[in-house]
Structures are given as structure tokens and as C-alpha cells.
Write a protein that holds these residues in place. Structure first.
Motif, PDB file in Angstrom:
ATOM      1  N   LEU A  22       0.832  -1.182   0.000  1.00  0.00           N
ATOM      2  CA  LEU A  22       0.000   0.000   0.000  1.00  0.00           C
ATOM      3  C   LEU A  22       0.875   1.243   0.000  1.00  0.00           C
ATOM      4  CD1 LEU A  22      -2.493  -1.114   2.764  1.00  0.00           C
ATOM      5  CD2 LEU A  22      -2.920  -1.067   0.319  1.00  0.00           C
ATOM      6  N   LEU A  24       0.777   4.698   1.336  1.00  0.00           N
ATOM      7  CA  LEU A  24       0.055   5.550   2.259  1.00  0.00           C
ATOM      8  C   LEU A  24       0.647   6.949   2.241  1.00  0.00           C
ATOM      9  CD1 LEU A  24      -0.155   2.997   5.181  1.00  0.00           C
ATOM     10  CD2 LEU A  24      -1.875   3.479   3.464  1.00  0.00           C
ATOM     11  N   LEU A  58      -8.487   0.493   5.008  1.00  0.00           N
ATOM     12  CA  LEU A  58      -7.435  -0.004   4.124  1.00  0.00           C
ATOM     13  C   LEU A  58      -7.995  -0.964   3.085  1.00  0.00           C
ATOM     14  CD1 LEU A  58      -4.411  -0.643   6.506  1.00  0.00           C
ATOM     15  CD2 LEU A  58      -4.747   1.218   4.906  1.00  0.00           C
TER      16      LEU A  58
END
Length: 120
Positions: A22, A24, A58
Motif C-alpha cells: 500500500l 500511504l 485499508l
């Protein structure tokens, strides 16, 4: 044959891990919220005040979840890059300590016998 199997396993494992990576936002906080009904929610902290806690999920980045203080059992919060930063700090301190000990051994001349366990 074992070597090929091991390499294939490593390739597939790293490929699967790369799919879940991911990206972020820098400086954001990762939150795990444990609700009183036993469920756990993980997301990026958007807002926190006396009215409750708001996170971006998420699992679905478009979904915003809100929790009231009465619903929250506990929560854990950490900066997104805290693990990477702490690892680099620990590696740096370990390198400096090892270098200092090695330099002391070199300067004092006590580390001349390479076969001794302590100096190896």
C-alpha cells in the motif's frame, strides 16, 4: 530440484507481497480500532475528537468509517514509516557500536590473534 523449488517459492511469495503493498500518505497515522463487539478495523486516521474517531479503511480506500467513543474498546496508533525508521536507527547504532569496538581492538593491538573467538 530442492533449490528450484525454493527459488520458485521465494519468487511467488515476494510477488504476492508486492501485490498487497500500500502507498500511504507521508506523515499519516495507521490505526487499529478494536470495537466492543469484537471486530477489528484498520485504516488511516482522518479525524479524532470528543465526538469519535474517523478512519479511511485499508480494505476500501473510498470507505470512511466513524466510531463513537462508546463503541471503541481500544485502539492502537502508529506512524506509517515508524518500523522503517526504527530499523534504520537500530542498524545505524549497531554499525557505530561495532565500528567503535573494532577500532578499539585495532588501536590497542589486543585483536591481533584472529583465531580467538572474542576477536573474530
Amino acid at each position: 530440484m530442492r533449490c528450484i523449488g525454493l527459488l520458485l517459492f521465494i519468487f511467488l511469495f515476494t510477488f504476492a507481497a508486492a501485490q498487497r503493498k500500500l502507498h500511504l500518505p507521508k506523515g499519516s497515522s495507521l490505526v487499529k480500532v478494536f470495537v466492543k463487539n469484537g471486530r477489528q478495523h484498520t485504516g488511516i486516521l482522518k479525524d479524532a475528537d470528543q465526538a469519535g474517531l474517523t478512519i479511511t479503511s485499508l480494505a476500501d480506500p473510498d470507505a470512511i468509517e466513524k466510531f463513537s467513543p462508546e463503541d471503541i474498546h481500544r485502539f492502537e496508533i502508529r506512524k506509517v514509516n515508524s518500523v522503517k525508521r526504527n530499523t534504520l536507527v537500530g542498524a545505524g547504532l549497531g554499525f557505530i557500536a561495532g565500528f567503535a569496538i573494532g577500532w578499539d581492538e585495532y588501536k590497542t593491538g589486543s585483536g591481533t590473534d584472529i583465531n580467538q573467538l572474542g576477536h573474530a
